[in-house]
Design a protein around this motif. Structure first.
Motif, PDB file in Angstrom:
ATOM      1  N   ALA A  95       0.548  -0.928   0.266  1.00  0.00           N
ATOM      2  CA  ALA A  95      -0.241  -0.006   0.025  1.00  0.00           C
ATOM      3  C   ALA A  95       0.890   1.449   0.261  1.00  0.00           C
ATOM      4  O   ALA A  95       1.680   1.409   0.710  1.00  0.00           O
ATOM      5  CB  ALA A  95      -0.472   0.054   1.473  1.00  0.00           C
ATOM      6  N   ALA A  96       0.630   2.023  -0.937  1.00  0.00           N
ATOM      7  CA  ALA A  96       1.735   3.015  -1.005  1.00  0.00           C
ATOM      8  C   ALA A  96       1.134   3.985  -1.846  1.00  0.00           C
ATOM      9  O   ALA A  96       0.094   3.693  -2.861  1.00  0.00           O
ATOM     10  CB  ALA A  96       2.964   2.837  -1.842  1.00  0.00           C
ATOM     11  N   PHE A  97       1.550   5.539  -1.435  1.00  0.00           N
ATOM     12  CA  PHE A  97       1.341   6.755  -2.685  1.00  0.00           C
ATOM     13  C   PHE A  97       2.375   7.048  -3.507  1.00  0.00           C
ATOM     14  O   PHE A  97       3.433   7.220  -2.717  1.00  0.00           O
ATOM     15  CB  PHE A  97       1.222   7.878  -1.564  1.00  0.00           C
ATOM     16  CG  PHE A  97       0.085   9.241  -1.900  1.00  0.00           C
ATOM     17  CD1 PHE A  97       1.444  10.569  -2.158  1.00  0.00           C
ATOM     18  CD2 PHE A  97      -0.971   8.756  -2.715  1.00  0.00           C
ATOM     19  CE1 PHE A  97       0.867  11.412  -2.582  1.00  0.00           C
ATOM     20  CE2 PHE A  97      -1.013  10.287  -3.332  1.00  0.00           C
ATOM     21  CZ  PHE A  97      -0.034  11.740  -3.653  1.00  0.00           C
ATOM     22  N   LEU A  98       2.071   6.789  -4.469  1.00  0.00           N
ATOM     23  CA  LEU A  98       2.558   7.199  -5.272  1.00  0.00           C
ATOM     24  C   LEU A  98       3.696   8.980  -6.104  1.00  0.00           C
ATOM     25  O   LEU A  98       2.518   8.666  -6.628  1.00  0.00           O
ATOM     26  CB  LEU A  98       3.377   6.337  -6.847  1.00  0.00           C
ATOM     27  CG  LEU A  98       3.259   5.068  -5.935  1.00  0.00           C
ATOM     28  CD1 LEU A  98       3.321   3.951  -7.409  1.00  0.00           C
ATOM     29  CD2 LEU A  98       3.826   4.229  -4.962  1.00  0.00           C
ATOM     30  N   ASP A  99       4.039   9.610  -5.174  1.00  0.00           N
ATOM     31  CA  ASP A  99       4.782  10.613  -5.257  1.00  0.00           C
ATOM     32  C   ASP A  99       5.675  10.997  -6.271  1.00  0.00           C
ATOM     33  O   ASP A  99       7.129  11.215  -5.826  1.00  0.00           O
ATOM     34  CB  ASP A  99       4.988  11.543  -3.956  1.00  0.00           C
ATOM     35  CG  ASP A  99       4.696  13.059  -3.792  1.00  0.00           C
ATOM     36  OD1 ASP A  99       5.089  13.610  -2.558  1.00  0.00           O
ATOM     37  OD2 ASP A  99       4.299  13.544  -4.975  1.00  0.00           O
ATOM     38  N   TYR A 100       4.898  11.601  -7.284  1.00  0.00           N
ATOM     39  CA  TYR A 100       6.056  11.975  -8.525  1.00  0.00           C
ATOM     40  C   TYR A 100       6.224  12.962  -8.513  1.00  0.00           C
ATOM     41  O   TYR A 100       5.144  14.351  -7.856  1.00  0.00           O
ATOM     42  CB  TYR A 100       4.580  11.438  -9.923  1.00  0.00           C
ATOM     43  CG  TYR A 100       5.455   9.996 -10.414  1.00  0.00           C
ATOM     44  CD1 TYR A 100       3.792   9.375 -10.085  1.00  0.00           C
ATOM     45  CD2 TYR A 100       5.885   9.484 -10.471  1.00  0.00           C
ATOM     46  CE1 TYR A 100       3.985   7.947 -10.123  1.00  0.00           C
ATOM     47  CE2 TYR A 100       6.363   7.981 -10.876  1.00  0.00           C
ATOM     48  CZ  TYR A 100       4.607   7.492 -10.496  1.00  0.00           C
ATOM     49  OH  TYR A 100       4.825   6.244 -10.729  1.00  0.00           O
ATOM     50  N   PRO A 101       7.310  13.643  -9.553  1.00  0.00           N
ATOM     51  CA  PRO A 101       7.409  15.508  -9.583  1.00  0.00           C
ATOM     52  C   PRO A 101       6.485  15.959 -10.331  1.00  0.00           C
ATOM     53  O   PRO A 101       6.001  15.635 -11.180  1.00  0.00           O
ATOM     54  CB  PRO A 101       8.726  14.726 -10.420  1.00  0.00           C
ATOM     55  CG  PRO A 101       9.440  13.839 -10.140  1.00  0.00           C
ATOM     56  CD  PRO A 101       8.277  12.916  -9.867  1.00  0.00           C
ATOM     57  N   GLU A 102       6.666  16.484  -9.396  1.00  0.00           N
ATOM     58  CA  GLU A 102       5.140  17.801 -10.051  1.00  0.00           C
ATOM     59  C   GLU A 102       5.128  18.132 -11.613  1.00  0.00           C
ATOM     60  O   GLU A 102       4.111  18.148 -12.408  1.00  0.00           O
ATOM     61  CB  GLU A 102       5.524  19.313  -9.061  1.00  0.00           C
ATOM     62  CG  GLU A 102       4.847  19.417  -7.998  1.00  0.00           C
ATOM     63  CD  GLU A 102       3.151  18.738  -8.158  1.00  0.00           C
ATOM     64  OE1 GLU A 102       3.018  18.817  -7.044  1.00  0.00           O
ATOM     65  OE2 GLU A 102       2.698  19.593  -8.358  1.00  0.00           O
ATOM     66  N   ASP A 103       5.917  18.317 -11.874  1.00  0.00           N
ATOM     67  CA  ASP A 103       6.635  19.025 -13.528  1.00  0.00           C
ATOM     68  C   ASP A 103       7.044  17.498 -13.907  1.00  0.00           C
ATOM     69  O   ASP A 103       7.687  17.984 -15.723  1.00  0.00           O
ATOM     70  CB  ASP A 103       7.225  19.949 -13.756  1.00  0.00           C
ATOM     71  CG  ASP A 103       8.503  18.997 -13.129  1.00  0.00           C
ATOM     72  OD1 ASP A 103      10.045  20.123 -13.436  1.00  0.00           O
ATOM     73  OD2 ASP A 103       9.051  18.681 -12.437  1.00  0.00           O
ATOM     74  N   GLY A 104       6.264  16.417 -14.001  1.00  0.00           N
ATOM     75  CA  GLY A 104       6.970  15.106 -14.709  1.00  0.00           C
ATOM     76  C   GLY A 104       5.774  14.836 -15.518  1.00  0.00           C
ATOM     77  O   GLY A 104       4.761  15.386 -15.320  1.00  0.00           O
ATOM     78  N   ALA A 105       6.157  13.627 -15.952  1.00  0.00           N
ATOM     79  CA  ALA A 105       4.516  13.120 -17.718  1.00  0.00           C
ATOM     80  C   ALA A 105       3.676  12.255 -16.162  1.00  0.00           C
ATOM     81  O   ALA A 105       3.035  11.765 -17.305  1.00  0.00           O
ATOM     82  CB  ALA A 105       5.669  12.021 -17.693  1.00  0.00           C
ATOM     83  N   TYR A 106       4.666  11.559 -15.259  1.00  0.00           N
ATOM     84  CA  TYR A 106       3.552  10.758 -14.283  1.00  0.00           C
ATOM     85  C   TYR A 106       2.625  11.792 -12.805  1.00  0.00           C
ATOM     86  O   TYR A 106       3.161  12.689 -12.571  1.00  0.00           O
ATOM     87  CB  TYR A 106       4.191   9.616 -14.046  1.00  0.00           C
ATOM     88  CG  TYR A 106       4.490   8.687 -14.734  1.00  0.00           C
ATOM     89  CD1 TYR A 106       6.791   8.825 -15.000  1.00  0.00           C
ATOM     90  CD2 TYR A 106       4.156   8.051 -15.176  1.00  0.00           C
ATOM     91  CE1 TYR A 106       7.193   8.241 -16.084  1.00  0.00           C
ATOM     92  CE2 TYR A 106       4.870   6.793 -15.848  1.00  0.00           C
ATOM     93  CZ  TYR A 106       6.625   7.386 -16.464  1.00  0.00           C
ATOM     94  OH  TYR A 106       6.712   6.719 -17.645  1.00  0.00           O
ATOM     95  N   GLN A 107       1.871  11.149 -13.186  1.00  0.00           N
ATOM     96  CA  GLN A 107       0.109  11.623 -12.057  1.00  0.00           C
ATOM     97  C   GLN A 107       0.280  10.875 -10.966  1.00  0.00           C
ATOM     98  O   GLN A 107       0.648   9.883 -10.785  1.00  0.00           O
ATOM     99  CB  GLN A 107      -1.119  11.337 -12.250  1.00  0.00           C
ATOM    100  CG  GLN A 107      -1.742  12.511 -13.515  1.00  0.00           C
ATOM    101  CD  GLN A 107      -2.667  12.227 -14.003  1.00  0.00           C
ATOM    102  OE1 GLN A 107      -3.625  11.454 -12.890  1.00  0.00           O
ATOM    103  NE2 GLN A 107      -3.293  12.720 -15.095  1.00  0.00           N
ATOM    104  N   ASP A 108       0.818  11.142  -9.081  1.00  0.00           N
ATOM    105  CA  ASP A 108       0.582  10.643  -7.760  1.00  0.00           C
ATOM    106  C   ASP A 108      -0.844  10.014  -8.350  1.00  0.00           C
ATOM    107  O   ASP A 108      -1.915  10.173  -8.804  1.00  0.00           O
ATOM    108  CB  ASP A 108      -0.051  11.323  -7.099  1.00  0.00           C
ATOM    109  CG  ASP A 108       1.092  13.196  -6.731  1.00  0.00           C
ATOM    110  OD1 ASP A 108       1.083  13.778  -6.468  1.00  0.00           O
ATOM    111  OD2 ASP A 108       2.952  12.619  -7.251  1.00  0.00           O
TER     112      ASP A 108
END
Lengths: 267, 245
Positions: free
Chosen positions: A145-158
């Motif tokens: 169970a995890a919240f995947l925290d991606y960079p704000e300006d990246g191609a992926y969403q949280d």
């Protein structure tokens, strides 16, 4: 000399005649022959005046009645065990050779190319030993169970990622992934239930990236289990964010909940 | 090094013949299980495969309403095809080994080796089960018309159809007709063949190669008419072709 050897041969033939398994018969005959020779030499040493022929006859007398010995040996040496052992050697040899041929002929060694026995397709994060439920011989457990925290300006969403393992000792009947996809609804912290028989995929063609933001995929599998990652859109992470997985099958319904999401900072 | 290996080999624990037999049989079993897995764990009969599909999809055990008959090679295209004989003698072949089972509240349709799906049971009247595979394509089948050719020889015309199964059909039904409006709004008429025991196979003849679109009848409105022996209308039922779950 020929007469002496003939007596010994006749004696031996009678003594081992009850042993039906040929390799055993040959081995026992050889052993008895050596024993007779040893006895003969012993007698010649103890009684120097005795000829070899006399010593051999004495040795045979002292060995006993060959017919009685034959009966006892027949009781001990069971032919079926010998034949079975020999058959098992052949079977093992043939199967091992066939396995080598199959491995050499297939591209995925040790695996069925269409349905590999084990494999890994994606990564699961936030290892937990979560809630468990059993239905129809399968055990369902939350294992990540995890919240995947991606960079704000990246191609992926949280996203939230919850991993469920479905296991069974019956390796020939692992759960059908399609059953899980159609029977599962996931509800995130926003309280909105998302059926997992469809998916939302975020694609960034420029960056060459694609990501499931709502949906499910199989991540790992082995002989006794399959693991699935369930994704839900995430926004702001809180440690006690809760995700509920509602399972609805023809055989029954149950829910698994996880209320602790580990934050995983992704690059 | 060679001597050392020889010493180690000589010191290995000696096994009795019985122990060697057990060891060999154990290794043989492991290899056979591996071969079984490489072949995707086939089971000896189609019914066992159907039951496994039920279990791996966590469905309750159903009562089988339709089961594939024994394979018959005459005029069939593939070894997976199975031929049913209707009450009027028509031989209808379905592509694939299809099972239909019934539980308390649903009908289960399974294509052995492929997929399984369910539809709710009709509250009243016959239940319609679209035979739909994992990609949403419904079962195809064919019947063959044989006849002599001019100038000698025999002609075999294959008539392809899309298939649905009806069951709980009243016994006094002598003829069935079904019309479905397809996605283009065209009404298509299908005819039924009595497979006995309240089961009818309804087929919609395909107009040509590539005519059969994937899942063309799902969610489409239909009208079903059952007729008695004397031609009078026994039952008329309208609804929507259920989309299998």
């Amino acid at each position: 000399m020929i007469q002496k050897n003939h007596n010994v041969s006749v004696w031996l033939e009678t003594a081992v005649s009850g042993i039906r398994f040929k390799p055993d018969r040959q081995a026992v005959e050889e052993e008895l022959r050596e024993h007779i020779e040893d006895k003969t030499l012993d007698l010649m040493r103890i009684f120097p005046g005795m000829t070899e022929e006399e010593a051999r006859e004495q040795a045979l007398d002292r060995m006993g009645d060959p017919e009685e010995i034959g009966k006892e040996l027949a009781k001990i040496h069971k032919p079926w065990l010998g034949y079975l052992w020999r058959a098992s050697k052949w079977a093992l040899g043939l199967l091992a050779a066939a396995a080598l041929v199959v491995c050499a002929a297939t591209n995925d060694h040790f695996q069925n190319a269409r349905h590999p026995l084990w494999g890994e397709r994606a990564t699961s994060y936030g290892t937990v030993r979560g809630e468990k439920a059993e239905l129809g011989g399968y055990t369902f457990q939350i294992v990540g169970a995890a919240f995947l925290d991606y960079p704000e300006d990246g191609a992926y969403q949280d996203v939230y990622q919850v991993t469920v393992r479905v296991s069974s000792l019956k390796f020939w009947e692992r759960i059908d992934p399609a059953a899980l996809y159609s029977g599962l609804t996931a509800t995130g912290p926003d309280g909105v239930g998302q059926p997992m028989d469809r998916a939302t995929v975020n694609m960034d063609l420029e960056a060459g990236a694609s990501q499931i933001t709502v949906g499910i995929e199989q991540t790992r599998w082995d002989l006794f289990s399959r693991e699935f990652a369930i994704y839900l859109e995430g926004h702001d992470w809180k440690e006690n964010d809760r995700v509920t997985l509602d399972f609805h099958f023809g055989r029954g319904d149950f829910a698994l909940t996880v209320d602790h999401m580990e934050q995983v900072v992704m690059e | 090094m060679k001597e050392k290996l020889k010493r180690i080999w000589a010191q290995r624990p000696g096994l009795t013949r019985g122990q060697k037999l057990v060891r060999n049989l154990g290794l043989c079993t492991l290899l056979l299980l591996w071969f079984w897995g490489m072949a995707d764990y086939p089971l000896p009969t189609a019914e066992l495969e159907f039951r496994r599909l039920e279990r791996t999809n966590l469905l309750p055990r159903s009562e089988i309403v339709l089961a594939p008959p024994t394979y018959r090679s005459y005029l069939t295209v593939s070894k997976e095809d199975r031929t049913f004989v209707a009450r009027d003698g028509t031989e209808l072949t379905l592509r694939g080994r299809w099972f239909v089972g019934v539980t308390e509240d649903r009908a289960i349709a399974a294509l052995v080796g492929e997929s399984i799906s369910t539809v709710p049971l009709a509250e009243t009247g016959p239940t319609l089960v679209p035979l739909v595979d994992g990609v949403g394509d419904h079962a195809g089948g064919y019947w063959v018309e044989e006849g002599p050719m001019e100038g000698g020889g025999y002609r075999y015309d294959y008539h392809n159809f899309s298939a649905l199964l009806l069951f709980n059909v009243p016994e006094e039904t002598a003829r069935t007709e079904m019309s479905i409006t397809d996605e283009e709004g065209t009404p298509r008429l299908g005819r039924g063949w009595d497979l006995e025991d309240g089961r009818w196979l309804v087929g919609f003849e395909e107009k040509g190669v590539g005519d059969r679109a994937i899942g063309w009848c799902l969610d489409q409105p239909y009208t079903l008419r059952l007729y008695r022996e004397d031609g009078s209308l026994l039952l008329e039922q309208a609804g929507t072709i259920p989309r299998a779950e």
